[in-house]
Each structure stands twice: as C-alpha cells, then as structure tokens.
Design an enzyme around this catalytic site. Structure first.
Site, PDB file in Angstrom:
ATOM      1  N   ASP A 170       0.263 -78.629 -37.896  1.00 38.48           N
ATOM      2  CA  ASP A 170      -0.625 -78.715 -39.051  1.00 38.48           C
ATOM      3  C   ASP A 170       0.138 -78.146 -40.254  1.00 38.48           C
ATOM      4  O   ASP A 170       1.197 -77.519 -40.111  1.00 38.48           O
ATOM      5  CB  ASP A 170      -1.945 -77.990 -38.815  1.00 38.48           C
ATOM      6  CG  ASP A 170      -3.037 -78.514 -39.747  1.00 38.48           C
ATOM      7  OD1 ASP A 170      -2.704 -79.150 -40.762  1.00 38.48           O
ATOM      8  OD2 ASP A 170      -4.224 -78.286 -39.474  1.00 38.48           O
TER       9      ASP A 170
HETATM   10  C1  BGC Z   1      -5.617 -79.618 -42.300  1.00 38.09           C
HETATM   11  C2  BGC Z   1      -5.334 -80.904 -41.569  1.00 38.09           C
HETATM   12  C3  BGC Z   1      -4.769 -81.913 -42.529  1.00 38.09           C
HETATM   13  C4  BGC Z   1      -3.531 -81.347 -43.189  1.00 38.09           C
HETATM   14  C5  BGC Z   1      -2.842 -82.317 -44.132  1.00 38.09           C
HETATM   15  C6  BGC Z   1      -4.441 -79.149 -43.153  1.00 38.09           C
HETATM   16  O1  BGC Z   1      -4.783 -78.091 -43.963  1.00 38.09           O
HETATM   17  O2  BGC Z   1      -5.966 -78.627 -41.361  1.00 38.09           O
HETATM   18  O3  BGC Z   1      -6.502 -81.381 -40.962  1.00 38.09           O
HETATM   19  O4  BGC Z   1      -4.481 -83.110 -41.853  1.00 38.09           O
HETATM   20  O5  BGC Z   1      -3.904 -80.195 -43.923  1.00 38.09           O
HETATM   21  O6  BGC Z   1      -3.560 -82.528 -45.279  1.00 38.09           O
END
Ligand code: BGC
Length: 731
Positions: A290
């Site tokens: 993530d």
């Molecule tokens: C979130 C994810 C997301 C990623 C990219 C993160 O902060 O937890 O769900 O896909 O950002 O935007």
C-alpha cells in the site's frame, strides 16, 4: 490466474534474461506523480482543509490540477519505473511513448488508479451496491468502470476493496461490501469478472487489485491503520475467505494492508503473503504494497531503517513498492552484497511483466485521445440509475407514509439535499459535478409541490426562521440528513457514529410540530439512529449512491420504483455496540433476562436493523421450508408469496448454524441468496442446492474441517427473520 500463451510466456522470459539488475528493480517501483512548486497554503494544510470541509473535493481537485507535477520522465527513460498512478490520457500516452521508445528494453508502464466505484460514471459506494445482493449488477458496473478508465490510459484498478468490515466507526467501511464473508466473496468474484473478464479487446479490461491483504477491516477500535489481532480460524473463515474466492476467480494483483496482523505488519508478513497467498492459494499475479507501506514498517518498529524495511518486504513477497522509492534505492546493493537473493527479484519481475503481457500493453500501450466518452453515454447513466435504485434500503415506513403522492406539499430540509457534490461518496476521483444529480433536483423531477428550506444543521447552525417556514409550508417534511463525503473513506474514522452536527436536534425540532417526517439518510457507514428509528415516520437508507442519486431517491420516494435493497451491514443502536455483526460466535451466557448474561446494562444487545433487513412497498410471506439431504447436497425449498398490493422484488436469504463443533461457530452464517420478482398474490417456490462441503470451517491450524452433527437451516427475509429446520448430517 491470468493466463498467458506459451509464446507470451517465452517472451516474458526472454525480456527478463536481457534485463540488468537495475532494470529489474525499476519494474518493481511504482512512482506516484509528485507535486512540484508552491501553493498559496502548504500542501498539508490543503489536505486538512479538504478533511475538515473548508474546501470541497471539487475545489481540491482544481487546485491540484493547477499545480506543476513531476511525472518522472527521466526515470522512465532509464528503466527505473514499472508503474505510475495517473488519470490523464494524454500524459499516459506520453509516458508510455517514453517507456516503449526511449527506454532500453521498451517495457510499457502499468498505470494504476483508485477506481473504487466507477470512473467518470460514479456508481454507489461498495457498501451500498452490496445491498442489492445482485452479482450481475456488481459485474456490470465493474465492466463499465474498466472500459471508461482504460480509454483514459488506466489499465489497473486498485479495486475491489474486499475487507470484511464490522466496525462502523472505521471510515473505510464505505469502500467495501460489508460485514459478511459470503456476500463479500460473491461481490469480489463478480468484480474480478467484471474488471478482467471481457478480453475481446485490450480496451475492455483492466487488472483488478484485491485489497487490503489482510484483516484491515478488523482495525482495533475502528481507528484507521490500527493494529489487528485474531485467531487463525477467524482469519481464514472471515477475513481471508473473499481473497481466496477472488484469487480463484483469477484476480491479477493483490495489495498488502497497512495494519499489522498479530504483530507483523502485512507488508513484511511472509506467512500471509508467501505461505498463504502465493503458495497455498497458488496466486501467480503480483503483490503491491500500500502507499508508503514499506517505509511505515520503520514506524511500526519492525525495521531499523528504510533499507531493512525494503529487504523484509521483498523477502516477504511484496513485488512492487508503491510510492516510497525504497526498492530503487536499496535492493540492488543488497543483491550485490549477497544479503538478497536475486531469484526473489527475478520472480517479482516475471510476475509484473506477465501481468503487463496479459493486459496487452506490449502491443497496445496507447489510447485513442478521440475516444473520450464525453458526455457520458446514456447507457452509462442508465446503469448508474439502476444500481442506485437497487442499493436503497427502506428501513422504516410507519402507516405507509411512503410513497409520497405528488399532490402533497413537501418541505425539503437538510444541508445535504441540494449538494450535488455530496452524492458521489468517498474515493471518487474522476467525476464531474455537472454529471451529478442532487436529491433536491431529483425530487423536483417528480413533483411541482416541493420547496427547499436552508435550515442548516450539518456544517452550519440551524436557521430557525427557515425551519419555521418549512413547517408552515409542508404537509410532509422530508429531511435529508447524514454525512458529507469526507466523513467516510480513508482516515475518516469516527468515535461517535450518530448523525453529525446539529442534525438530530433539527429532526427533534421538526418532531415537535407533529408533521409527518421522512428522513433520507445519505452516509458512508452505518449510523446509530436509535432516536430516529423511534421517532421518525419513515427512514430511507440511501448511502452515497453516485451520479444518479437524486433521480434514484426520487423514484423510490414517489413510488415509481419499489425498494428492494437489504442491508449489507448491521445498523447499531448506539456507537458503544461496535463492532457488531449478525454472524457472531455464541457466548456461554447469551444475553437474556438474567443479570449475569452477556449484555450491556444500558442498551439492548440486538441491533437497530439487522444484516439482510430491508422493507418493500409490498409484503412477502414465507412458508413450507423443506430441507432434504440429496447425496452431496442439501436441497432446500421454501415458498414465498407476495401478500401486498404491488409487484416487488425480494432477496431470499439462506443461513446455516452448526449447532455443536470443535470451535464455537457463528449463530448464523449466510450461505446463499436469490433475488425474485413477484406480482401481487403470486407465489413461487425457491430452491437452494447447498453443497454439504460448504458446511465446514477452518480450525486454528488453518485446516478445513467437516464435522458431523446437527445443523439448523434458515431461510428468510433478513438474518433476524427466518423459518428454520434442523437436520442431522454425517460426513
Ligand atoms: C489506500 C489504498 C489506495 C492507495 C493508492 C492508500 O492510502 O490505503 O487503498 O489504493 O492509497 O491511492
């Protein structure tokens, strides 16, 4: 698994054999577009302004668009970037051109974005869409989102989000399909099929990304990014189940969760990433961390520094680093000193290149800039309307006050009523306000007897003068209450899940007038509505329904469409009940009259509205439940009759309970559902064939067990309203 032809597999091998170590590590790096230059206020404050509502999502997007951005062109040219996050077709083409024509090996970029519930055509948030219990709808909305975004150069969705979530305080409840592992699994499978299934043209599909692996939905106290701890049995039976189902469906990628699980952050957790996901489930796609997840392992206190975090993550099975640049900075050196085995890098790169190959990117990296779907085609708007209508849940309808008739004078109050920017829900990135229909605009389509009064109550103080006018004018008062978009989603946990601001006070003031009161509740999480449920005549749970929200709500309120949604999540009475869910294990002292039973002294154990609950403008009666054993199946029949005066759709739900087992089992578990349509007076016999194999569970060694004994079978209109029969089963 995404499947490649032998020729494609050979091509991947051939490219890997030509790559330098640095080029391989480059493929494992996802760059995010960074902002250069200054704003009038610091970037952090801009984010705060967005979060506390001082600027709208639309204003924020405009500011961001005006900023100068760094697209990492030079790094792409040097083969140091494998992926980027972007939503700009022209820029996507430019970057792909650099990757294809100016980098040494001509490897295209995989371009990802959070397309969670629609792209330009924004559909209901997942929590709402799940209330339709309609797998075909789940698939069609995903397919449409895939096509719209692929035309803009996006070939990878960070979706579906399939975290089972049972704590309404957690803001990310909105992004996923609710509290039940069976429903979440059905949703997950349909989304993977929708995103990835139509491979007839490269422009029709994208790679799905199952997230967040795993148990992020169990974040302690519902506080985002918080720790999770659980037994192996709970992990497998509930939190892993949707991932396993979606991996079997062929999901191309998986995103690791931010949280630690039993003390080990998922980003560096080889037990879940290598042992369970890659080995046990046979997942052959790639795993991305993530955003910033690898660096956060230093804050978790599991890694000494960035380099250590990178080494642990890559060894644990994270194939791509989202956004930190740590792989680019350290992995090459670690291979050279012998601390990291290059075979791990090779495996990661093969997984990434295979996905790019399957996406057709080597042959079709570019998009046609003419093909913009602007304005949105009418069939997309129709699907947005259909999905919104099917997601609405009628919670209460005292004295059949709904549907409203067009002759009544209707006062609309509540700040959310006229805000078209509030219909889209959390994680809507690519929408345009001009496409959005507010509730007020939708209601006006069906009646000329409507007036809107700016009573305030959410972000502004209550305007008593306006309220007085509203009460004077209307034969009925329709209050649009709930949460703004930024009150749910990431980093939007709430410690009190009652109506925010002065909205409850506003409703109480209306109540003193004795005018009939209807509440339309638009929100991104279940709200604790105990007072409202006792005092308001009708409550319509509409969630955030996407661009057609206003029209969908209007059709339901005026009875053009009969509501059919059922709750994908329990609605608690008070915040203190959280986490609360229907499929909980039993205690040794189930809550009862006696003092020393499992309960609170100040609130009932039961929820306000249970999972699977939802009313209709007609009524359904269930009779003649019949369960018989047929070889490997249970044949379950039930007769359902429409006992009301209008046609309606009913979601028939099948639950089971394993009465005695070696591990305490849930009091009920959903095992199937069917949606039927009945005319007034019509009856239909519905049959479920439940494989007996589905009656097992995972134990604390992670082994699946089928244990003989008594099982209760329930069929009904909600998790709390079923016919039942108990049967003895020998395995
Ligand atoms: C979130 C994810 C997301 C990623 C990219 C993160 O902060 O937890 O769900 O896909 O950002 O935007």
């Amino acid at each position: 698994m995404v499947s490649l032809t032998q020729v494609q597999k050979n091509k991947v091998q051939e490219i890997v054999s030509m790559m330098s170590l640095e080029e391989k590590i480059g493929q494992m790096n996802q760059a995010s577009v960074s902002i250069v230059g200054g704003f009038d206020v610091p970037f952090e404050e801009l984010i705060e302004m967005l979060t506390d509502g001082r600027i709208s999502q639309g204003e924020f997007t405009k500011i961001m668009e005006s900023a100068e951005q760094d697209y990492h062109e030079e790094d792409i040219r040097l083969g140091r970037v494998g992926s980027i996050m972007l939503q700009d077709a022209k820029k996507a083409n430019e970057l792909q051109k650099i990757a294809m024509e100016e980098s040494r090996l001509g490897i295209p970029l995989i371009i990802g974005l959070d397309v969670i519930h629609g792209f330009r055509t924004v559909f209901p948030i997942a929590l709402a869409e799940a209330c339709s219990f309609d797998s075909d709808l789940f698939l069609r909305t995903a397919r449409m989102a895939a096509k719209e975004s692929r035309l803009q150069g996006i070939n990878w969705h960070f979706a579906p989000m399939i975290d089972v979530s049972r704590d309404a305080r957690w803001g990310r409840v909105s992004e996923g399909p609710g509290e039940d592992p069976f429903l979440v699994s059905e949703f997950a499978k349909a989304k993977v099929k929708g995103l990835q299934g139509d491979t007839s043209s490269p422009m029709n599909y994208v790679a799905a990304c199952l997230k967040h692996f795993v148990a992020y939905g169990a974040a302690e106290s519902g506080r985002d990014y918080n720790t999770t701890s659980m037994s192996t049995s709970l992990l497998h039976n509930v939190y892993l189940a949707p991932f396993k189902a979606a991996v079997n469906e062929g999901a191309a990628t998986v995103m690791a969760a931010f949280n630690d699980l039993n003390g080990v952050p998922c980003t560096v957790n080889s037990e879940i990433l290598r042992d369970i996901l890659k080995r046990e489930y046979g997942f052959s796609g790639f795993v991305v961390s993530d955003a910033n997840g690898i660096r956060e392992c230093v804050s978790h206190g599991i890694a000494i520094n960035d380099q250590d975090a990178g080494l642990q993550a890559v060894n644990a099975g994270i194939d791509m680093d989202m956004g930190t640049g740590i792989y680019s900075s350290y992995l090459s050196q670690l291979v050279k000193t012998g601390e990291l085995d290059e075979r791990i890098i090779n495996e990661a790169v093969e997984r990434i290149l295979s996905t790019k190959m399957w996406l057709g990117l080597f042959d079709n990296p570019y998009v046609n800039l003419e093909d913009r779907m602007d304005p949105i085609p009418s069939e997309h708007i129709q699907l947005a309307l259909e999905s919104a209508k099917k997601s609405i849940v009628l919670l209460k309808n005292e004295n059949n006050i709904l549907p409203l008739n067009r002759e009544q004078k209707i006062s609309i109050i509540g700040e959310l009523a006229d805000k078209s920017s509030e219909v889209v829900g959390a994680w809507s990135i690519s929408w345009k306000e001009e496409d959005c229909v507010s509730i007020l605009d939708g209601l006006k389509q069906n009646s000329d007897n409507i007036r809107y009064f700016q009573t305030g109550g959410l972000t502004e103080p209550i305007n008593e003068e306006e309220l007085k006018h509203a009460l004077d004018f209307g034969d009925v008062i329709v209050a649009v209450v709930g949460e703004t978009v930024n009150m749910s989603g990431e980093a939007a946990s709430r410690s009190n899940i009652e109506l925010p601001g002065d909205q409850k006070k506003l409703l109480k003031m209306v109540k003193t007038s004795n005018k009939p009161l209807v509440a339309i509740v638009m929100n991104g999480r279940p709200l604790a509505l105990e007072w409202e449920a006792e005092n308001i005549d009708a409550i319509v749970e509409t969630w955030h329904l996407g661009i057609q929200m206003g029209n969908a709500v209007s059709d339901i309120i005026f009875g053009l469409t009969n509501p059919s949604g059922k709750l994908s999540v329990s609605i608690p009475r008070v915040t203190g009940q959280c986490p609360v869910y229907y499929n909980h294990p039993n205690t040794g002292r189930p809550g009862g009259k006696s003092k020393f039973t499992s309960k609170y002294i100040d609130v009932n154990n039961d929820v306000l509205y249970p999972f699977g609950f939802g009313l209709s403008y007609t009524s359904f009666n269930y009779t003649n439940l019949n369960v018989t054993e047929k070889n490997d199946l249970l044949a379950i029949g039930v007769e359902i009759t429409n006992t009301g005066k209008r046609q309606g759709e009913e979601i028939v739900q099948l639950y089971v309970r394993d009465r005695v087992a070696s591990i305490v089992r849930p009091v009920k578990e959903l095992k199937g559902y069917k949606k039927i349509s009945l005319e007034p007076g019509e009856s239909q016999i519905i049959e479920f064939n439940l494989p007996k194999n589905n009656l097992g569970f995972y134990d604390n060694n992670g082994d699946y067990r089928l244990e003989s004994g008594e099982f209760s079978i329930y069929v009904g209109k909600s998790s709390a309203d079923c016919l039942s029969q108990t049967i003895n089963i020998n395995f």
